[in-house]
Design an enzyme around this catalytic site. Structure first.
Site, short mmCIF file in Angstrom:
data_model
loop_
_atom_site.label_atom_id
_atom_site.label_comp_id
_atom_site.label_asym_id
_atom_site.label_seq_id
_atom_site.Cartn_x
_atom_site.Cartn_y
_atom_site.Cartn_z
N LYS A 185 -10.40 -0.54 10.72
CA LYS A 185 -10.58 -1.72 9.86
C LYS A 185 -10.92 -2.96 10.69
O LYS A 185 -11.10 -4.04 10.14
CB LYS A 185 -9.31 -1.98 9.05
CG LYS A 185 -8.99 -0.90 8.02
CD LYS A 185 -7.78 -1.28 7.22
CE LYS A 185 -7.17 -0.14 6.44
NZ LYS A 185 -7.94 0.27 5.28
N HIS B 73 0.87 -1.18 0.00
CA HIS B 73 0.00 0.00 0.00
C HIS B 73 0.91 1.24 0.00
O HIS B 73 2.03 1.19 0.50
CB HIS B 73 -0.84 -0.06 1.28
CG HIS B 73 -1.91 0.97 1.42
ND1 HIS B 73 -1.65 2.27 1.78
CD2 HIS B 73 -3.25 0.88 1.28
CE1 HIS B 73 -2.81 2.94 1.86
NE2 HIS B 73 -3.79 2.11 1.55
N CYS C 271 -4.81 2.37 -3.51
CA CYS C 271 -3.54 2.89 -2.99
C CYS C 271 -2.39 1.93 -3.27
O CYS C 271 -1.49 1.76 -2.43
CB CYS C 271 -3.63 3.21 -1.49
SG CYS C 271 -4.78 4.52 -1.12
N GLN D 6 -4.33 -5.16 7.08
CA GLN D 6 -5.32 -6.14 6.58
C GLN D 6 -5.19 -7.50 7.26
O GLN D 6 -5.94 -8.42 6.91
CB GLN D 6 -5.16 -6.33 5.05
CG GLN D 6 -5.38 -5.07 4.24
CD GLN D 6 -6.82 -4.54 4.32
OE1 GLN D 6 -7.74 -5.26 4.71
NE2 GLN D 6 -7.01 -3.29 3.97
N ASP E 186 3.21 -4.39 7.93
CA ASP E 186 1.98 -3.63 7.77
C ASP E 186 0.83 -4.61 8.04
O ASP E 186 0.55 -5.48 7.23
CB ASP E 186 1.91 -3.05 6.36
CG ASP E 186 0.58 -2.34 6.09
OD1 ASP E 186 -0.35 -2.49 6.89
OD2 ASP E 186 0.48 -1.65 5.06
N1 PLP Z 1 -1.78 -0.70 4.58
C1 PLP Z 1 -2.71 -1.47 4.03
C2 PLP Z 1 -2.35 -2.85 3.58
C3 PLP Z 1 -4.02 -0.99 3.87
O1 PLP Z 1 -4.95 -1.76 3.31
C4 PLP Z 1 -4.31 0.32 4.31
C5 PLP Z 1 -5.66 0.88 4.11
O2 PLP Z 1 -6.41 0.49 3.25
C6 PLP Z 1 -3.31 1.07 4.89
C7 PLP Z 1 -2.05 0.54 5.01
C8 PLP Z 1 -3.56 2.45 5.39
O3 PLP Z 1 -4.46 2.41 6.44
P1 PLP Z 1 -4.95 3.79 7.09
O4 PLP Z 1 -5.61 4.56 6.00
O5 PLP Z 1 -5.89 3.34 8.15
O6 PLP Z 1 -3.74 4.47 7.60
#
Ligand code: PLP
Length: 423
Positions: A240, A137, A380, A217, A214
């Site tokens: 999430k 992401h 993203c 998910q 990260d």
């Molecule tokens: N990393 C992953 C794999 C994500 O799916 C997301 C959000 O969709 C993020 C990071 C960023 O999350 P946030 O917008 O809550 O910071």
């Protein structure tokens, strides 16, 4: 195959009674003008919230609202106790050795930026190597790009195989260059792939790299044990995982957090302030400058308790069943190209696809007209989209409240899109 048959087939071996779970979510009880309930298939972007979380927020503001850590009066002490209790709940949820290893932040993005700004600027030198992955992401790409620009470090990205997995041979090639940091997603938000996180951490640590997962998910969907994973950092978002917007967590191994300088300066993160200089509080307060999102942290604690009540093994099994059923049904749709691994066992509940001849945004708009909420776009993950040779995909994602009927409505909506576009 009728909807009733397929819906029951999808729930027969489901360890969660998703229809009952659904009843805990007030927003999912609404019906549209045509008497349809919403098939919400966008939890990978943000999950819905059960009544217990909404009630925890309301109760906080009705009964306990006060600034924390500073007040000597009872209400402030109560608010502080609830906030710190939430930290303990979260720490227990990911099996951190100490609650001090969990820093409250706003979201995964802030957690990763915190590490890039503090650990990164303290430890990364010109020509050091930082490894992340093509499937990351933007939140796990851009902060490292900014750090590399500032420090002169080099970036490299683990490639993705044709079936949407990390290329571990390429990882090994990059590890041979002894990177300073290896950052990767436990679960891909675009492909749904569950990466072998413990194995990647093991290999990275063997060459002395610091590891950041990260977990945006993964933490909401898989049982998570940071001690078993062995990672140095794990970033995740409360919104999430049934918690409030604006709640998130950075887990960091205590030894690393203690060696890191602060992120932001201000109230709450200091030990002593003089006009010319200051000394800083111990962790985690050192990283929580200013008034924190107290209610949101408490709401996240309630979400964690709710998920524990369902049982994270049951959550995972439910999503496996839902994903297998969805893969099965989507396999019946002519002209549908699926991205990511073909087997449900290698996936979390995220399914990205492309429908021949119809733009993903049109697919999502037609589904919306059928009361089915999915996401369309690059999620993203622009570098990954380029790798896949598409500008966007349609993405359906599942969580604890999704039933076989939601999948059936998705498939019915896709058939309608194909009729409208006469594909
Ligand atoms: N990393 C992953 C794999 C994500 O799916 C997301 C959000 O969709 C993020 C990071 C960023 O999350 P946030 O917008 O809550 O910071």
């Amino acid at each position: 195959m009728t909807t009733t048959q397929t819906a029951s087939r999808a729930t027969v071996s489901d360890p969660l009674d998703a229809a009952r779970v659904r009843a805990d979510f007030p927003i999912l009880q609404q019906e549209d003008g045509q008497g349809r309930r919403l098939a919400f298939l966008d939890s990978a972007a943000s999950s819905q919230k059960p009544a217990v979380v909404i009630d925890a927020l309301a109760a906080y503001y009705r009964e306990t609202n006060a600034n924390i850590h500073r007040g000597v009066y009872e209400l402030s002490e109560k608010a502080t106790a609830r906030y710190e209790e939430a930290r303990h709940l979260v720490a227990h949820f990911v099996n951190a050795a100490s609650a001090r290893e969990c820093v409250f932040v706003r979201n995964t993005t802030e957690a990763i930026n915190l590490v890039a700004h503090t650990w990164g600027r303290r430890n990364v030198r010109p020509s050091d190597l930082i490894v992340s992955t093509v499937m990351d992401h933007h939140s796990n790409l851009v902060p490292w790009q900014m750090l590399a620009e500032e420090t002169g470090a080099e970036l490299a990205h683990v490639r993705v195989t044709a079936d949407g997995r990390l290329d571990l041979d390429h990882l090994d090639e990059l590890l041979a260059r002894e990177p300073k940091l290896v950052a990767f997603p436990h679960v891909s938000n675009s492909l749904g792939t569950i990466n072998p996180a413990a194995e990647i951490v093991r290999r990275a640590k063997a060459v002395g790299a610091v590891t950041l997962i990260d977990g945006a998910q993964s933490v909401p969907h898989l049982p998570t044990d940071v001690q078993a994973l062995g990672c140095d950092f794990l970033a995740f978002s409360g919104h999430k995982m049934l918690g409030p917007m604006g709640s998130g967590v950075l887990f960091g191994r205590l030894e690393l957090l203690q060696a890191m300088p602060p992120f932001m300066g201000g109230g709450g993160m200091i030990r002593k302030v003089e006009l010319g200089r200051s000394t800083y509080a111990d962790v985690p307060a050192r990283f929580e400058a200013g008034t924190p999102a107290v209610a949101d942290a408490i709401g996240l604690g309630a979400a964690v308790e709710y998920l524990q009540g369902l049982g994270m093994n049951a959550v995972r099994e439910h999503e496996k069943v839902a994903t297998a059923y969805a893969l099965d049904r989507l396999g019946e749709v002519a002209g549908l190209r699926l991205f990511g691994p073909a087997d449900a066992g290698s996936r979390a509940g995220v399914i990205s696809f492309e429908l021949d001849g119809i733009h993903p945004h049109d697919v999502a708009a037609i589904l919306d007209g059928e009361g089915v909420a999915v996401r369309a776009g690059h999620h993203c993950c622009q570098p990954l989209m380029r790798e896949l040779g598409v500008v966007a995909t349609t993405r359906a994602s599942f969580y604890v409240y999704n039933t076989g009927e939601d999948v059936d409505r998705l498939v019915d909506g896709l058939a309608k899109a194909q009729r409208i576009f006469a594909v």
